[in-house]
Enzyme design. Structure first.
Site, short mmCIF file in Angstrom:
data_model
loop_
_atom_site.label_atom_id
_atom_site.label_comp_id
_atom_site.label_asym_id
_atom_site.label_seq_id
_atom_site.Cartn_x
_atom_site.Cartn_y
_atom_site.Cartn_z
N HIS A 1 0.93 -1.30 -0.04
CA HIS A 1 0.02 -0.19 0.04
C HIS A 1 0.95 1.21 0.01
O HIS A 1 0.61 2.14 -0.64
CB HIS A 1 -0.90 -0.13 1.26
CG HIS A 1 -1.88 1.20 1.36
ND1 HIS A 1 -2.99 1.34 0.98
CD2 HIS A 1 -1.46 2.52 1.96
CE1 HIS A 1 -3.47 2.40 1.29
NE2 HIS A 1 -2.46 3.15 1.83
N GLU A 2 1.91 1.16 0.84
CA GLU A 2 2.73 2.45 0.98
C GLU A 2 3.61 2.65 -0.12
O GLU A 2 3.62 3.58 -0.85
CB GLU A 2 3.50 2.46 2.14
CG GLU A 2 2.96 2.07 3.42
CD GLU A 2 1.83 3.52 3.73
OE1 GLU A 2 2.28 4.31 3.05
OE2 GLU A 2 0.92 3.06 4.42
N HIS B 1 1.47 4.39 -2.76
CA HIS B 1 1.45 5.69 -2.75
C HIS B 1 2.36 6.37 -3.39
O HIS B 1 2.44 7.73 -4.04
CB HIS B 1 1.48 6.03 -1.35
CG HIS B 1 -0.03 6.35 -0.55
ND1 HIS B 1 -1.04 6.74 -1.17
CD2 HIS B 1 -0.59 5.47 0.52
CE1 HIS B 1 -2.24 6.63 -0.39
NE2 HIS B 1 -1.84 5.88 0.69
N GLU C 1 -6.65 6.82 -1.19
CA GLU C 1 -6.63 5.60 -0.36
C GLU C 1 -7.04 4.06 -1.16
O GLU C 1 -6.48 3.17 -0.84
CB GLU C 1 -7.15 5.73 0.76
CG GLU C 1 -6.52 6.72 1.98
CD GLU C 1 -5.08 6.36 2.06
OE1 GLU C 1 -4.71 5.10 2.32
OE2 GLU C 1 -4.15 7.28 2.14
#
Length: 345
Positions: free
Chosen positions: A143-144, A147, A226
């Protein structure tokens, strides 16, 4: 994801410009309310503040976020498993391996920051390492890394600091009005005094509304980012359940993340300030930087055994009831890049 990156940059530019306009308008109104004819001076001061803060945020925003979070850099020998997971996700996404920081806090959470993929950092709490399995940790790191890949981290740093400045200026003026009763230094005639009284009312209204409008703009774009990071993470790991389980554990943990504040909270994978989550449920998420955890988990588990962007978008539409598309068809066809490793046994 190149098309998605371009779309993110365009939306980021619009959002930053909108916040700058709010800041300038607020500066003009406060200057005019303080002294008749002082609006231009207030506008100039607001512009100077904006340019200085953009420069500071661009060149030092990530360091500020890390310092406020009390994050400390670590080496491979300090936590080999964490480094291996981050390296796996960097290879899967085709990005450089980011610098890794640890936050000595028992509450599980993590965030990414940095100006570019080459200068990116990921910060992980000690609680995250202690409470998550390897597959769950891999989902969080994916997930990071998403980003970073989607170029979210610079926007989140710039917009977060810009939002903070608008809130601080508005709060400072409202406190000043409270203590002085709105009196100015002007000793002009009755007509000018009446006009200035109107400007004081306008400035007070703007000081109340500007932070609210800025927050709503920021929150709306942040929530979509997100979802996109979750979608990319599911494709990188080929295992949506890992991230879904991690989100449940992080959101359900009762420990308070002591180092978090209103400036840094939007950076984390799960908003660490619990009242925001409660408000999100009551007001359909309008006042939250993150989508409801329940929705994020349901989407990941509703991907019908797949891990592509297309299956995520289908699950997103089904869960949220949205008729629009989260991603363009071209983005879905291109995918995230070569898929990452399968979950560990």
């Amino acid at each position: 994801m190149y098309e998605q990156i371009r779309a993110n940059r365009f939306k980021s530019s619009l959002l930053i410009s909108g916040m700058a306009a709010l800041l300038v308008l607020l500066g003009f109104a406060i200057g005019e309310a303080a002294t008749p004819g002082g609006g231009v001076g207030g506008l100039a001061v607001a512009l100077i503040i904006w340019f200085v803060l953009v420069a500071v945020s661009y060149f030092g925003g990530s360091n500020m976020m890390l310092a406020m979070s009390e994050a400390k850099p670590i080496e491979h020998k300090d936590n080999p498993q964490l480094f291996n997971v981050v390296e796996e996700m960097a290879i899967a996404s085709g990005l450089p391996v980011p610098k890794i920081y640890i936050i000595e806090d028992s509450a599980p959470n993590a965030f990414a920051t940095g100006r570019t993929p080459e200068t990116a950092c990921v910060a992980i709490t000690r609680g995250l390492l202690d409470k998550l399995s390897r597959d769950e940790l891999q989902g969080v790191m994916a997930h990071e890394m998403s980003h970073i890949q989607n170029r979210d981290i610079l926007f989140m740093t710039l917009a977060g600091i810009m939002l903070g400045v608008i809130v601080l200026i508005a709060d400072f003026y409202l406190r000043r009005v409270w203590w002085t009763g709105g009196r100015s230094r002007s000793r002009s005639g009755r007509n000018q005094g009446g006009a200035q009284a109107i400007m004081i009312v306008v400035a007070i209204v703007l000081a109340i509304l500007a932070p609210i409008i800025a927050r709503l703009l920021y929150f709306a774009v942040s929530r979509k980012r997100e979802y996109l990071a979750d979608a990319s993470a599911a494709e990188l790991t080929r295992y949506p359940e890992g991230l879904a389980s991690a989100l449940e554990k992080i959101a359900g943990d009762k420990e308070v993340l002591e180092v978090a504040n209103r400036a840094t909270a939007p950076m984390y994978i799960v908003n660490p300030i619990k009242p925001f989550e409660e408000r999100a449920r009551r007001f359909s998420g309008l006042t939250s930087t993150h989508p409801p955890i329940k929705d994020r988990v349901a989407i990941l588990r509703g991907m019908a055994g797949g891990y592509s962007l297309a299956t995520y978008q289908t699950a997103w539409q089904k869960t949220t009831g949205a008729r629009s598309h989260l991603m363009s068809q071209r983005t879905i066809q291109r995918g995230v890049r070569p898929a990452g490793p399968t979950p560990s046994a």
